[in-house]
Design an enzyme around this catalytic site. Sequence first.
Site, mmCIF file in Angstrom:
data_model
loop_
_atom_site.group_PDB
_atom_site.id
_atom_site.type_symbol
_atom_site.label_atom_id
_atom_site.label_comp_id
_atom_site.label_asym_id
_atom_site.label_seq_id
_atom_site.Cartn_x
_atom_site.Cartn_y
_atom_site.Cartn_z
ATOM 1 N NE ARG A 57 11.770 -5.451 8.886
ATOM 2 C CZ ARG A 57 10.909 -4.458 8.684
ATOM 3 N NH1 ARG A 57 11.329 -3.327 8.170
ATOM 4 N NH2 ARG A 57 9.650 -4.607 8.986
ATOM 5 N NE ARG A 97 10.021 -6.173 4.239
ATOM 6 C CZ ARG A 97 9.132 -5.372 4.833
ATOM 7 N NH1 ARG A 97 8.533 -4.429 4.149
ATOM 8 N NH2 ARG A 97 8.847 -5.538 6.097
ATOM 9 N NE ARG A 134 -2.539 1.474 12.182
ATOM 10 C CZ ARG A 134 -1.733 0.814 11.366
ATOM 11 N NH1 ARG A 134 -1.979 -0.443 11.079
ATOM 12 N NH2 ARG A 134 -0.678 1.394 10.848
ATOM 13 N NE ARG A 137 4.250 -7.947 10.414
ATOM 14 C CZ ARG A 137 5.145 -7.761 9.443
ATOM 15 N NH1 ARG A 137 6.147 -8.608 9.297
ATOM 16 N NH2 ARG A 137 5.051 -6.750 8.624
ATOM 17 C CE LYS A 195 -1.261 -0.529 4.879
ATOM 18 N NZ LYS A 195 -0.470 -1.771 5.093
#
Length: 209
Positions: A154, A121, A87, A165, A13
Amino acid sequence: MRIVIFGPPGSGKGTYASRLEKRLGIAHISTGDLVREEIRNQTPLGKTIEKYSSSGTLVPDKIITQILKKRLASELSRGFILEGYPRTVGQAKELKKIANIDVVVNLNVPDNVIVKRLSARLQCKNCGAIYNEITMKPKVAGKCDKCGGELFKRVDDQPEVIRERLKVYQEASEPVVDYYRSKNLLKDIVNDDPNVDPEKVVDQIMKAI
Ligand SMILES: [Zn+2]
């Protein structure tokens, strides 16, 4: 045009919002960036936020809304692309008091695509630049293009952490999605190709809004 862009972590996003900013000539406002800016500038609000984060408690809605209100005030006539807010349904109602939203872009990306993308990533240890083993490779493997720093993965980009998540996101976001759907503001954008060209997704969004 006043746009909210909505989607799970790793749905891209932020990337799409930046590209829409250029195409539409309106500001991309990310509440994450706004919060970091307040902290960096050590404003009274920034200091309050720091206190919450260092004690491990969530920053109250009221504070985030206050920061957002300040920032949106200057963009109300031109329009904006809002990312990272609302949110909760409570925040959506607060937002309505500040600005009437024209459209909510809801990015639908299957979990396995997000896991694939995020677990590829890489981040620079030195400058924080982000790369991707599949879609945005560094020129030299393991080294940052910008500063030559070492690239690493990470901990929160590990598949099992990402899945957790996503689960948390799903549960929290459903009421907000339902809220905007009931108001006929929601535009669903489906993207199930992990190697998709971001510009193609932006084309899709432009057609939908
Ligand atoms: Zn670097």
